[in-house]
Design an enzyme around this catalytic site. Structure first.
Site, PDB file in Angstrom:
ATOM      1  N   ILE A   8      24.208 -34.728  42.822  1.00 20.79           N
ATOM      2  CA  ILE A   8      24.901 -33.526  42.351  1.00 20.79           C
ATOM      3  C   ILE A   8      25.139 -32.608  43.534  1.00 20.79           C
ATOM      4  CG2 ILE A   8      24.798 -31.551  40.768  1.00 20.79           C
ATOM      5  CD1 ILE A   8      22.605 -33.250  39.233  1.00 20.79           C
ATOM      6  N   GLY A  10      26.353 -28.856  45.164  1.00 20.59           N
ATOM      7  CA  GLY A  10      26.347 -27.457  44.775  1.00 20.59           C
ATOM      8  C   GLY A  10      25.263 -27.108  43.781  1.00 20.59           C
ATOM      9  N   ILE A  15      25.698 -23.520  37.393  1.00 23.63           N
ATOM     10  CA  ILE A  15      25.869 -24.766  36.651  1.00 23.63           C
ATOM     11  C   ILE A  15      25.207 -25.930  37.391  1.00 23.63           C
ATOM     12  CG2 ILE A  15      27.537 -26.423  35.734  1.00 23.63           C
ATOM     13  CD1 ILE A  15      29.494 -24.147  35.363  1.00 23.63           C
ATOM     14  N   SER A 138      37.683 -26.593  36.075  1.00 27.03           N
ATOM     15  CA  SER A 138      37.769 -25.259  35.494  1.00 27.03           C
ATOM     16  C   SER A 138      38.949 -25.262  34.534  1.00 27.03           C
ATOM     17  CB  SER A 138      38.013 -24.223  36.601  1.00 27.03           C
ATOM     18  OG  SER A 138      38.432 -22.985  36.073  1.00 27.03           O
ATOM     19  N   TYR A 151      42.931 -20.746  44.304  1.00 33.46           N
ATOM     20  CA  TYR A 151      41.865 -21.403  43.537  1.00 33.46           C
ATOM     21  C   TYR A 151      42.444 -22.341  42.485  1.00 33.46           C
ATOM     22  CZ  TYR A 151      37.820 -21.999  40.493  1.00 33.46           C
ATOM     23  OH  TYR A 151      36.809 -22.539  39.730  1.00 33.46           O
TER      24      TYR A 151
END
Length: 281
Positions: A8, A10, A15, A138, A151
């Protein structure tokens, strides 16, 4: 069954931290990575609180040597890699007339090319294990949002990359999924370092629109989903025997993304987002 080895990115907060802890609690051998290991204390505390063990390693998704060293090290230690969760990313607020192209490139480097680079490095090992790639995108990867041009461009690119990769990867036994959170109560937004007053003052002609947008965003995050709930949706994809390509983490996120998916001419999205930048009467 052998505990799946899950990497994983970050994982220092938000999250990513919750995914790491929940996946470990669910039986995964979790390799939790972050750019700065000095920030690992919160993750260690959260793991200790529920009695799970994590393999915590350094990984900068923008550094090719760091990526190679991390993934090679994981395979050397654990003998395999079964799942990659691309979670590392950075938020950004701005509009193109007022910022440099280098700033936009930096946003793309972290949020798009980081996903591409880590996925590329992991794929040979995932192909060997019949594994999967799960990427935290997102709702901004489906719906373009004001003052989020760079972004959202990065997240649109991530979704195009993964949607295109998915059928190809499936031919060699690798499943690809995209998870789309909406507003989440985490460190993600505070880490952007927004100073509303100075940003509006510096925005020139865009000041009134930016002020309206930031006010609306503040209301949205006041009712945000918890990091734990969003992470649970990611872990469910990791554990699914038949994961879908795209998953939203809440009913609100599904409704928001649904606006785009049925909006053939773009009118519904613009009708919605125009209201976000309209100055109050």
């Amino acid at each position: 069954m052998t505990s799946p080895v899950t990497l994983i990115t970050g994982s220092s907060s938000g999250i990513g931290l919750e995914i790491a802890v929940q996946a470990a609690g669910g039986g995964h051998t979790v390799v939790a990575t972050m750019r700065d290991l000095a920030k690992a204390h919160r993750l260690r505390d959260a793991a200790r609180a529920i009695g799970v063990t994590l393999d915590i390693r350094q990984l900068d998704v923008t550094d090719a040597d760091s990526i190679a060293a991390c993934i090679d090290g994981v395979v050397d230690t654990h003998g395999r890699l079964d799942a990659l969760v691309n979670n590392a990313g950075a938020g950004h607020v701005g509009t193109i007339e007022n910022e440099s192209l280098d700033t936009v490139r930096d946003v793309m480097e972290v949020n798009f090319f980081g996903v591409v680079a880590v996925t590329k490095a992991a794929l040979p090992h995932l192909r060997a294990s019949g594994g999967r790639v799960v990427t935290v995108s997102s709702v901004g990867g489906a719906v373009g949002q004001p003052f989020s041009e760079a972004y959202c461009a990065a997240k649109f690119a991530v979704e195009g990359f993964l949607e295109s990769l998915a059928p190809v990867a499936e031919t060699v036994g690798v499943r690809v999924s995209i998870v789309e959170p909406g507003a989440v109560a985490s460190d993600f937004v505070p880490n952007i370092g927004l100073d509303r007053a100075s940003m509006v003052a510096d925005a020139g002609a865009y000041g009134p629109a930016l002020d309206a947008y930031l006010a609306r965003s503040g209301q949205s995050f006041a009712n945000a989903q918890s990091s734990a709930d969003a992470a649970a949706a990611v872990v469910a994809v990791l554990d699914s025997s038949a994961p879908t390509l795209r998953v939203q983490t809440s009913a609100g996120a599904s409704a928001f993304v649904g606006t785009k998916l049925v909006d053939l001419d773009g009118g519904a999205v613009l009708g919605m987002t125009r209201t976000w930048v309209a100055a109050a009467d």
